[in-house]
Design a protein around this motif. Sequence first.
Motif, mmCIF file in Angstrom:
data_model
loop_
_atom_site.group_PDB
_atom_site.id
_atom_site.type_symbol
_atom_site.label_atom_id
_atom_site.label_comp_id
_atom_site.label_asym_id
_atom_site.label_seq_id
_atom_site.Cartn_x
_atom_site.Cartn_y
_atom_site.Cartn_z
ATOM 1 N N LYS A 295 8.652 61.108 -41.540
ATOM 2 C CA LYS A 295 9.246 61.407 -40.220
ATOM 3 C C LYS A 295 8.970 62.847 -39.825
ATOM 4 O O LYS A 295 8.638 63.135 -38.675
ATOM 5 C CB LYS A 295 10.757 61.159 -40.255
ATOM 6 C CG LYS A 295 11.104 59.693 -40.063
ATOM 7 C CD LYS A 295 12.599 59.514 -39.903
ATOM 8 C CE LYS A 295 12.920 58.042 -39.770
ATOM 9 N NZ LYS A 295 14.100 57.668 -40.544
ATOM 10 N N VAL B 18 14.592 63.551 -56.250
ATOM 11 C CA VAL B 18 14.411 62.150 -56.612
ATOM 12 C C VAL B 18 13.374 62.014 -57.733
ATOM 13 O O VAL B 18 13.507 61.151 -58.600
ATOM 14 C CB VAL B 18 14.109 61.287 -55.366
ATOM 15 C CG1 VAL B 18 12.659 61.225 -55.033
ATOM 16 C CG2 VAL B 18 14.628 59.877 -55.559
ATOM 17 N N ASP C 201 10.492 58.527 -46.685
ATOM 18 C CA ASP C 201 10.703 58.276 -45.255
ATOM 19 C C ASP C 201 10.929 59.605 -44.515
ATOM 20 O O ASP C 201 10.370 59.830 -43.443
ATOM 21 C CB ASP C 201 11.929 57.348 -45.105
ATOM 22 C CG ASP C 201 12.135 56.921 -43.676
ATOM 23 O OD1 ASP C 201 11.127 56.566 -43.037
ATOM 24 O OD2 ASP C 201 13.285 56.947 -43.188
ATOM 25 N N GLN C 202 11.728 60.491 -45.120
ATOM 26 C CA GLN C 202 12.015 61.780 -44.501
ATOM 27 C C GLN C 202 10.724 62.588 -44.313
ATOM 28 O O GLN C 202 10.476 63.135 -43.238
ATOM 29 C CB GLN C 202 13.013 62.561 -45.375
ATOM 30 C CG GLN C 202 13.492 63.849 -44.756
ATOM 31 C CD GLN C 202 14.117 63.619 -43.367
ATOM 32 O OE1 GLN C 202 15.003 62.782 -43.215
ATOM 33 N NE2 GLN C 202 13.619 64.309 -42.351
ATOM 34 N N ASN D 12 5.100 52.127 -48.193
ATOM 35 C CA ASN D 12 5.474 51.369 -49.390
ATOM 36 C C ASN D 12 4.577 51.727 -50.584
ATOM 37 O O ASN D 12 5.036 51.907 -51.713
ATOM 38 C CB ASN D 12 5.382 49.875 -49.045
ATOM 39 C CG ASN D 12 5.753 48.993 -50.213
ATOM 40 O OD1 ASN D 12 4.896 48.329 -50.769
ATOM 41 N ND2 ASN D 12 7.005 48.992 -50.609
ATOM 42 N N SER E 164 14.320 66.783 -51.112
ATOM 43 C CA SER E 164 14.854 65.518 -51.634
ATOM 44 C C SER E 164 13.829 64.816 -52.525
ATOM 45 O O SER E 164 14.193 64.151 -53.494
ATOM 46 C CB SER E 164 15.319 64.607 -50.503
ATOM 47 O OG SER E 164 14.335 64.519 -49.529
ATOM 48 N N TYR F 264 15.475 54.025 -56.747
ATOM 49 C CA TYR F 264 14.454 53.439 -55.871
ATOM 50 C C TYR F 264 14.818 53.685 -54.399
ATOM 51 O O TYR F 264 13.985 54.125 -53.609
ATOM 52 C CB TYR F 264 14.330 51.938 -56.150
ATOM 53 C CG TYR F 264 13.283 51.246 -55.304
ATOM 54 C CD1 TYR F 264 11.937 51.359 -55.619
ATOM 55 C CD2 TYR F 264 13.655 50.498 -54.192
ATOM 56 C CE1 TYR F 264 10.975 50.739 -54.839
ATOM 57 C CE2 TYR F 264 12.695 49.864 -53.408
ATOM 58 C CZ TYR F 264 11.353 49.993 -53.751
ATOM 59 O OH TYR F 264 10.404 49.378 -52.964
ATOM 60 N N ASN F 265 16.094 53.433 -54.076
ATOM 61 C CA ASN F 265 16.500 53.628 -52.687
ATOM 62 C C ASN F 265 16.419 55.088 -52.277
ATOM 63 O O ASN F 265 16.036 55.399 -51.145
ATOM 64 C CB ASN F 265 17.924 53.084 -52.458
ATOM 65 C CG ASN F 265 17.901 51.563 -52.457
ATOM 66 O OD1 ASN F 265 16.913 50.948 -52.046
ATOM 67 N ND2 ASN F 265 18.957 50.944 -52.949
ATOM 68 N N SER F 266 16.731 56.017 -53.199
ATOM 69 C CA SER F 266 16.605 57.424 -52.801
ATOM 70 C C SER F 266 15.141 57.818 -52.679
ATOM 71 O O SER F 266 14.813 58.676 -51.848
ATOM 72 C CB SER F 266 17.363 58.395 -53.704
ATOM 73 O OG SER F 266 17.720 57.833 -54.904
ATOM 74 N N ILE G 296 12.801 55.848 -51.504
ATOM 75 C CA ILE G 296 12.431 55.342 -50.175
ATOM 76 C C ILE G 296 12.878 56.338 -49.104
ATOM 77 O O ILE G 296 12.119 56.703 -48.211
ATOM 78 C CB ILE G 296 13.118 53.962 -49.912
ATOM 79 C CG1 ILE G 296 12.639 52.926 -50.915
ATOM 80 C CG2 ILE G 296 12.988 53.533 -48.464
ATOM 81 C CD1 ILE G 296 11.552 52.031 -50.440
ATOM 82 N N LYS G 297 14.119 56.793 -49.244
ATOM 83 C CA LYS G 297 14.660 57.726 -48.234
ATOM 84 C C LYS G 297 13.878 59.027 -48.232
ATOM 85 O O LYS G 297 13.575 59.579 -47.168
ATOM 86 C CB LYS G 297 16.139 58.027 -48.546
ATOM 87 C CG LYS G 297 17.069 56.961 -48.015
ATOM 88 C CD LYS G 297 18.512 57.452 -48.096
ATOM 89 C CE LYS G 297 19.431 56.234 -48.027
ATOM 90 N NZ LYS G 297 20.532 56.291 -48.957
ATOM 91 N N ALA G 298 13.545 59.536 -49.439
ATOM 92 C CA ALA G 298 12.860 60.827 -49.527
ATOM 93 C C ALA G 298 11.463 60.745 -48.901
ATOM 94 O O ALA G 298 11.050 61.636 -48.145
ATOM 95 C CB ALA G 298 12.771 61.267 -50.985
#
Length: 439
Positions: free
Chosen positions: A157, A173, A153-154, A203, A169, A145-147, A149-151
């Motif tokens: 961005k 993921v 988010d990247q 989200n 990523s 789940y956290n990866s 979110i990061k993927a």
Amino acid sequence: MEIRQAHHTINMLVSAWQSHRMYPEGHPSRVQKTRQCQEQLAVLLADKSPLRIGLVEDTLFIEEHLFADPHIAEAEAVDILTSLEIDGVELERGLSLAELQTFFSLSTACIQSGDDIETALTSANIRHLRIVTLLQDDENPNIVYNSAIKAVDQIFKDIHGGRVPSTDSIRTVSKNMVQSVLRQEHALFALAQIKDYDNYTFNHSVNVGIISLTVGRACGVHPQQLQLLAFGGMIHDIGKLKIPVDIITKPGRLTQLELVQIRRHPDRGVELITQIEGIPKEVIDMVHYHHLHYNRTGYPQQSQPELSPLVDMVTIADHYDAMTTHRSYQRPVPPREAIRRMRHVSGIDLHPEFLEYFIYHLGEYPVGSLLRLASSEIVLVTGFGSLGNQHLKVCRLFNARGTLEADPVSYELLPDEMDQIVGDVDPLSRGIDISIYFD
Ligand SMILES: [Fe+2]
Ligand SMILES: [Fe+2]
């Protein structure tokens, strides 16, 4: 499944397995017993797929039935699984006689040779039978789940920074998400209950990726296609990043002009992702057509060849997350109410069969449901136990006197304890946000 059927199925499986151990290849007993077994499984799989048989703390289970007091065949099944050093098997609709025969032959051979059954099955290209083993670290739902979110988010961005987004990523993921879901059916879905009201698009993207996988699993989608579902689900609304944010977040009704703008987000999304090399056609379709309804109303309207069924699955996930999330103009709807509303648009907005598979998979009390028990306690469904979606993991939020627990206790409701549930509770009416209990 009735308990009688559960016993019968294990008996047939063990008997067919034993015939492979005892008789040489081509022996009529092997063929006959495997055929009977395959026919019995086909009947069960027509009703529910996948079907899980395995061990939980050395006790055999098939779907919701746990054999705490095993008969001879059930004890033999425990021995077989233990000798193969696996936690269980998962059977899918479409399981053929040849696949079952190969499984029996390979598993008897592997027990003798000590070879790994999972590797043997992969090389034999068995598609409808999967080995279930313990979870690896990078398949742990919280880590996955956290990866995710990061993927996401990247990617967001990159787009905000005017760069062509990197999807490396998110592809990695997606793969880990699929493994996680294959090994622990409902655990990742529970994390999609985490809602971030202030950061809706972001989200929602992660959640739709996760929920799409749940829909795909419910519909028996092949693992490779599941990866596409996770990928497409996570970027389905990417085009919203190109729509003015004050329109996206505007509370209340949109003007006609604003509506026209927001309806451009699928096209904007396609413009963004076609800059990236190697995006699969299915993923482009999910971005482009997730607002095209089952009856082909919706948007964008343009002549279009056949779409991948994965698009209909992402659409179901998109509806479910949008409905169950609080937004500036919408109260969140509890899971059971969301299901009722989705059924109203079944066959109109949503694919009717995929929707029914999804609903069946979520169970009578989906994760995220807030329930009143006969004792007057109020519990939140936080997950499912090893016996499937009729084995609830719950967290007691309100005690029998109606006081909110400062330190909620978690426990399990077994399938035969379901009669303790007397009704639904709307979290808003109790002034709570269920998200915090999934963090
Ligand atoms: Fe959308
Ligand atoms: Fe969406």
